[in-house]
Design an enzyme around this catalytic site. Structure first.
Site, PDB file in Angstrom:
ATOM      1  N   LEU A   1      64.418 107.853   6.390  1.00 52.94           N
ATOM      2  CA  LEU A   1      65.014 107.295   8.054  1.00 52.94           C
ATOM      3  C   LEU A   1      65.456 106.046   7.957  1.00 52.94           C
ATOM      4  O   LEU A   1      65.044 104.858   7.352  1.00 52.94           O
ATOM      5  CB  LEU A   1      63.617 107.257   8.909  1.00 52.94           C
ATOM      6  CG  LEU A   1      64.184 106.502  10.217  1.00 52.94           C
ATOM      7  CD1 LEU A   1      64.919 107.652  11.205  1.00 52.94           C
ATOM      8  CD2 LEU A   1      63.013 106.303  10.982  1.00 52.94           C
TER       9      LEU A   1
ATOM     10  N   HIS B   1      54.538  93.871  25.279  1.00 55.34           N
ATOM     11  CA  HIS B   1      55.228  93.997  24.369  1.00 55.34           C
ATOM     12  C   HIS B   1      54.608  94.307  22.869  1.00 55.34           C
ATOM     13  O   HIS B   1      54.993  94.933  22.049  1.00 55.34           O
ATOM     14  CB  HIS B   1      55.893  92.552  23.969  1.00 55.34           C
ATOM     15  CG  HIS B   1      57.026  91.954  24.888  1.00 55.34           C
ATOM     16  ND1 HIS B   1      57.836  93.071  25.543  1.00 55.34           N
ATOM     17  CD2 HIS B   1      57.475  90.879  25.601  1.00 55.34           C
ATOM     18  CE1 HIS B   1      58.733  92.497  26.379  1.00 55.34           C
ATOM     19  NE2 HIS B   1      58.343  90.990  26.509  1.00 55.34           N
TER      20      HIS B   1
ATOM     21  N   ASP C   1      62.295  99.991  27.312  1.00 55.62           N
ATOM     22  CA  ASP C   1      62.249  99.343  28.533  1.00 55.62           C
ATOM     23  C   ASP C   1      60.879  99.527  29.265  1.00 55.62           C
ATOM     24  O   ASP C   1      60.516 100.439  29.176  1.00 55.62           O
ATOM     25  CB  ASP C   1      63.487  99.621  29.447  1.00 55.62           C
ATOM     26  CG  ASP C   1      63.734  98.261  30.369  1.00 55.62           C
ATOM     27  OD1 ASP C   1      63.128  97.311  30.217  1.00 55.62           O
ATOM     28  OD2 ASP C   1      64.277  98.910  31.583  1.00 55.62           O
TER      29      ASP C   1
HETATM   30  C1  FPP Z   1      61.954  95.625  27.362  1.00 55.21           C
HETATM   31  O1  FPP Z   1      60.888  95.489  28.127  1.00 55.21           O
HETATM   32  C2  FPP Z   1      61.681  95.290  26.032  1.00 55.21           C
HETATM   33  C3  FPP Z   1      61.726  94.093  25.349  1.00 55.21           C
HETATM   34  C4  FPP Z   1      62.928  93.388  25.737  1.00 55.21           C
HETATM   35  C5  FPP Z   1      61.372  93.936  23.889  1.00 55.21           C
HETATM   36  C6  FPP Z   1      61.147  95.221  23.067  1.00 55.21           C
HETATM   37  C7  FPP Z   1      60.100  94.797  21.972  1.00 55.21           C
HETATM   38  C8  FPP Z   1      59.041  95.442  21.492  1.00 55.21           C
HETATM   39  C9  FPP Z   1      58.655  96.856  21.781  1.00 55.21           C
HETATM   40  C10 FPP Z   1      58.247  95.079  20.352  1.00 55.21           C
HETATM   41  C11 FPP Z   1      58.837  94.611  19.015  1.00 55.21           C
HETATM   42  C12 FPP Z   1      59.714  95.683  18.465  1.00 55.21           C
HETATM   43  C13 FPP Z   1      59.750  95.711  17.167  1.00 55.21           C
HETATM   44  C14 FPP Z   1      60.953  96.786  16.750  1.00 55.21           C
HETATM   45  C15 FPP Z   1      58.872  95.480  15.978  1.00 55.21           C
HETATM   46  P1  FPP Z   1      61.022  94.640  29.440  1.00 55.21           P
HETATM   47  O2  FPP Z   1      60.145  93.330  28.872  1.00 55.21           O
HETATM   48  O3  FPP Z   1      62.333  94.171  29.893  1.00 55.21           O
HETATM   49  O4  FPP Z   1      60.057  95.269  30.501  1.00 55.21           O
HETATM   50  P2  FPP Z   1      60.263  95.313  32.063  1.00 55.21           P
HETATM   51  O5  FPP Z   1      61.595  95.700  32.228  1.00 55.21           O
HETATM   52  O6  FPP Z   1      59.291  95.939  32.563  1.00 55.21           O
HETATM   53  O7  FPP Z   1      60.169  93.831  32.481  1.00 55.21           O
END
Ligand code: FPP
Length: 244
Positions: free
Chosen positions: A132, A38, A21
């Site tokens: 893994l 992201h 997050d």
């Molecule tokens: C949460 O941060 C993150 C996500 C919903 C997406 C996670 C995706 C990645 C890290 C990239 C791709 C992953 C893989 C496995 C290839 P948020 O957007 O909720 O952040 P915020 O809480 O600050 O708004």
């Protein structure tokens, strides 16, 4: 002492699950859009996998897209799906060389077809790997999973293949998306939020929870080790009293 050397190698959790997050906040803090966060979060995914490999972690589950994430702006959802396809395509060879076995949990059929295809190919290519186990939670939420379990068991009762008294924990576990995966001993959430957000609700019944203020794109190898060292300092009682 180097942080890596502080880890008790005899007490590594088998399974670590992570709620990644803070991508959006990290990007906004620097005046960029959420997708920038992201994109940078992918580097933290790489670091975490590398660190997991180094300590012989058996299972790593990453919450990459929840069933609730569809409610985000279309541009962000589309960008995340593209990022997922691109990342798997770019990383698959290296993951395979490193003996990583890729699996998914969640409603994969509900993802765009390009995503579903890329994921299926990655799972097939790596299915015989013995290192893994990387489990990507995509279009996943616990309430979706548990609702599905209830339906599957109800159909079995309806068809007469089981009777209600036969419903027990083992049967429920066998119908979960994670039926062949041990429960995580450690759940990590980044970004300072202290919530579970519909993630692995059944499976984390006895997990140790670790919350860090670090935003996901800043989460690096040493941060995983720190979480493990913290986990190793805890006494796990599973509802029992430990003999001193
Ligand atoms: C949460 O941060 C993150 C996500 C919903 C997406 C996670 C995706 C990645 C890290 C990239 C791709 C992953 C893989 C496995 C290839 P948020 O957007 O909720 O952040 P915020 O809480 O600050 O708004």
């Amino acid at each position: 002492m180097n942080i890596f050397d502080q880890i008790d190698t005899k007490n590594i959790p088998q399974h670590i699950a992570i709620i990644m997050d803070g991508n959006g906040r990290w990007a906004n803090k620097q005046g960029h859009d959420r997708l920038f966060g992201h994109n940078n979060g992918v580097e933290s995914v790489r670091e975490t996998i590398k660190a997991g490999n180094k300590i012989n972690l058996k299972y790593l589950t990453l919450y990459a897209f929840s069933t609730e994430n569809w409610n985000r702006p279309k541009s962000e959802v589309d960008g995340l799906m593209e990022l997922l396809v691109r990342t798997i395509a770019n990383e698959i060879e290296e993951l395979h060389e490193n003996n990583v076995k890729i699996n998914t949990i969640g409603n994969i059929k509900g993802l765009p077809i390009s995503c579903e295809k890329e994921l299926n190919q990655a799972c097939i290519k790596t299915k015989n790997n013995s290192g893994l186990n990387l489990i990507l939670a995509l279009n996943y939420s616990s309430r979706w999973e548990l609702t599905d379990v209830v339906k599957k068991i109800a159909y079995k009762v309806e068809s007469g293949s089981i009777k209600v008294p036969q419903i027990n924990e083992e049967l429920i576990i066998s119908e979960l998306n994670t039926s062949d995966i041990p429960d995580p001993e450690l759940l990590i959430r980044t970004s300072g939020e202290h919530r579970i957000s519909n993630f692995l609700l059944w499976q984390i019944a006895y997990s140790e929870l670790y919350f860090t203020d670090i935003l996901w794109p800043e989460f690096k190898e040493k941060d995983l080790y720190e979480a493990i060292i913290n986990y190793q300092s805890r006494e796990r009682r599973f509802g029992k009293v430990l003999n001193k």
